[in-house]
Design a protein around this motif. Structure first.
Motif, PDB file in Angstrom:
ATOM      1  N   PRO A  70       0.822  -1.212   0.000  1.00  0.00           N
ATOM      2  CA  PRO A  70       0.000   0.000   0.000  1.00  0.00           C
ATOM      3  C   PRO A  70       0.856   1.261   0.000  1.00  0.00           C
ATOM      4  O   PRO A  70       1.935   1.288   0.599  1.00  0.00           O
ATOM      5  CB  PRO A  70      -0.830  -0.133   1.289  1.00  0.00           C
ATOM      6  CG  PRO A  70      -0.857  -1.603   1.576  1.00  0.00           C
ATOM      7  CD  PRO A  70       0.469  -2.130   1.104  1.00  0.00           C
ATOM      8  N   GLN A  71       0.357   2.290  -0.654  1.00  0.00           N
ATOM      9  CA  GLN A  71       1.118   3.532  -0.772  1.00  0.00           C
ATOM     10  C   GLN A  71       1.500   4.107   0.582  1.00  0.00           C
ATOM     11  O   GLN A  71       2.624   4.584   0.766  1.00  0.00           O
ATOM     12  CB  GLN A  71       0.293   4.558  -1.562  1.00  0.00           C
ATOM     13  CG  GLN A  71       1.017   5.862  -1.871  1.00  0.00           C
ATOM     14  CD  GLN A  71       2.183   5.672  -2.836  1.00  0.00           C
ATOM     15  OE1 GLN A  71       2.231   4.686  -3.564  1.00  0.00           O
ATOM     16  NE2 GLN A  71       3.105   6.622  -2.850  1.00  0.00           N
ATOM     17  N   TRP A  72       0.584   4.018   1.548  1.00  0.00           N
ATOM     18  CA  TRP A  72       0.880   4.568   2.869  1.00  0.00           C
ATOM     19  C   TRP A  72       2.024   3.804   3.526  1.00  0.00           C
ATOM     20  O   TRP A  72       2.900   4.397   4.161  1.00  0.00           O
ATOM     21  CB  TRP A  72      -0.366   4.523   3.750  1.00  0.00           C
ATOM     22  CG  TRP A  72      -0.117   5.009   5.149  1.00  0.00           C
ATOM     23  CD1 TRP A  72      -0.064   4.265   6.290  1.00  0.00           C
ATOM     24  CD2 TRP A  72       0.156   6.361   5.545  1.00  0.00           C
ATOM     25  NE1 TRP A  72       0.219   5.053   7.379  1.00  0.00           N
ATOM     26  CE2 TRP A  72       0.350   6.344   6.951  1.00  0.00           C
ATOM     27  CE3 TRP A  72       0.241   7.574   4.862  1.00  0.00           C
ATOM     28  CZ2 TRP A  72       0.629   7.502   7.673  1.00  0.00           C
ATOM     29  CZ3 TRP A  72       0.531   8.723   5.598  1.00  0.00           C
ATOM     30  CH2 TRP A  72       0.717   8.690   6.977  1.00  0.00           C
ATOM     31  N   ASP A  73       2.026   2.479   3.384  1.00  0.00           N
ATOM     32  CA  ASP A  73       3.114   1.672   3.941  1.00  0.00           C
ATOM     33  C   ASP A  73       4.430   1.967   3.230  1.00  0.00           C
ATOM     34  O   ASP A  73       5.497   1.989   3.861  1.00  0.00           O
ATOM     35  CB  ASP A  73       2.789   0.184   3.815  1.00  0.00           C
ATOM     36  CG  ASP A  73       1.733  -0.270   4.807  1.00  0.00           C
ATOM     37  OD1 ASP A  73       1.399   0.527   5.704  1.00  0.00           O
ATOM     38  OD2 ASP A  73       1.246  -1.401   4.680  1.00  0.00           O
ATOM     39  N   LEU A  74       4.343   2.181   1.932  1.00  0.00           N
ATOM     40  CA  LEU A  74       5.549   2.501   1.165  1.00  0.00           C
ATOM     41  C   LEU A  74       6.178   3.789   1.694  1.00  0.00           C
ATOM     42  O   LEU A  74       7.400   3.860   1.901  1.00  0.00           O
ATOM     43  CB  LEU A  74       5.197   2.640  -0.320  1.00  0.00           C
ATOM     44  CG  LEU A  74       6.363   2.794  -1.294  1.00  0.00           C
ATOM     45  CD1 LEU A  74       7.207   1.529  -1.319  1.00  0.00           C
ATOM     46  CD2 LEU A  74       5.841   3.113  -2.704  1.00  0.00           C
ATOM     47  N   ILE A  75       5.351   4.785   1.920  1.00  0.00           N
ATOM     48  CA  ILE A  75       5.854   6.068   2.420  1.00  0.00           C
ATOM     49  C   ILE A  75       6.364   5.928   3.852  1.00  0.00           C
ATOM     50  O   ILE A  75       7.424   6.453   4.219  1.00  0.00           O
ATOM     51  CB  ILE A  75       4.748   7.138   2.350  1.00  0.00           C
ATOM     52  CG1 ILE A  75       4.384   7.424   0.892  1.00  0.00           C
ATOM     53  CG2 ILE A  75       5.177   8.424   3.061  1.00  0.00           C
ATOM     54  CD1 ILE A  75       3.171   8.318   0.719  1.00  0.00           C
TER      55      ILE A  75
ATOM     56  N   ASP B  29       7.803  -0.836  -7.802  1.00  0.00           N
ATOM     57  CA  ASP B  29       7.405   0.370  -7.063  1.00  0.00           C
ATOM     58  C   ASP B  29       8.354   0.620  -5.894  1.00  0.00           C
ATOM     59  O   ASP B  29       8.745   1.758  -5.619  1.00  0.00           O
ATOM     60  CB  ASP B  29       5.979   0.216  -6.535  1.00  0.00           C
ATOM     61  CG  ASP B  29       4.932   0.268  -7.636  1.00  0.00           C
ATOM     62  OD1 ASP B  29       5.270   0.721  -8.749  1.00  0.00           O
ATOM     63  OD2 ASP B  29       3.791  -0.147  -7.382  1.00  0.00           O
ATOM     64  N   VAL B  30       8.731  -0.461  -5.220  1.00  0.00           N
ATOM     65  CA  VAL B  30       9.614  -0.334  -4.062  1.00  0.00           C
ATOM     66  C   VAL B  30      11.012   0.100  -4.493  1.00  0.00           C
ATOM     67  O   VAL B  30      11.581   1.046  -3.943  1.00  0.00           O
ATOM     68  CB  VAL B  30       9.684  -1.674  -3.291  1.00  0.00           C
ATOM     69  CG1 VAL B  30      10.801  -1.629  -2.251  1.00  0.00           C
ATOM     70  CG2 VAL B  30       8.352  -1.971  -2.626  1.00  0.00           C
TER      71      VAL B  30
END
Length: 209
Positions: free
Chosen positions: A22-27, A75-76
């Motif tokens: 998820p984008q939030w976890d990525l950030i 993405d990562v």
């Protein structure tokens, strides 16, 4: 006796990066801090810097680091590479020397304050799991619970088969503990009553809906 519960496919999945993050976890977990930079910048070469950054963020996010870093999604790697101002393809050559990566990983553990699970901690871990198993018998839930606990205590999750064995042992111990707790309640009078109820249900035949 409880038996191993993970399928071969599930075991493989649990050793890799998630397919999507998820984008939030990525950030939250993959944004490099100035403190992270103090470690990463001690290494030369884009490949080493990106490899160390990925291991660092993997431990912070997953509580372990996948053996195959190339299971990380684009993405990562792109997100990390952009912060380091390197080409994401630099990761392709990372890990060709096992000793180099092991040295980097030990540095990452020291940087994050993580440690490996010592043998002396196995028994307390199983005891903790046994208490949870008395309340929640679902093995996959117990697996998830102990993984979260290890991460909170900053201990690297060991091999999947090790964690699975802990869960299997805990469920078996919880089963025996439940029987021991019930045994004093099974007086001859109660056993006779229970037997009579079973016989009455058998005489009535199967319930039809």
């Amino acid at each position: 006796m409880p038996s191993p519960f993970l399928t071969p496919k599930e075991r493989v999945r649990l050793t890799c990066f998630p397919d999507t993050i998820p984008q939030w976890d990525l950030i939250t977990y993959f944004t490099l801090t100035a403190h992270d930079g103090s470690l990463i910048d001690t290494y030369q070469g884009d490949t080493n810097r990106l490899g160390v950054a990925l291991q660092l963020c993997a431990v912070r996010y997953l509580g372990f680091c996948p053996a195959d870093l190339h299971t990380a999604s684009s993405d990562v790697t792109t997100f990390l590479a952009s912060q380091l101002q390197v080409d994401p393809k630099a990761l392709h050559d990372y890990g060709t020397r096992r000793m180099t990566r092991s040295t980097h990983f030990n540095a990452v553990l020291h940087h994050l304050g993580f440690r490996r699970v010592p043998p002396d901690d196995h028994a307390p871990i199983i005891a903790w799991l046994t208490e949870r198993a008395l309340e929640h018998d679902k093995p996959t839930l117990l697996f998830q619970m102990i993984c979260e606990r290890l991460k909170q205590q900053q201990m690297i999750r060991p091999a999947v088969t090790t964690v699975e064995r802990w869960v299997v042992t805990a469920r078996m111990q919880a089963h025996h503990a439940s029987l021991n707790r019930l045994q004093p309640l099974l007086t001859p009078e109660r056993m006779t009553l229970l037997d009579s109820l079973l016989m009455a249900e058998s005489d009535q035949g199967p319930t039809r809906f």
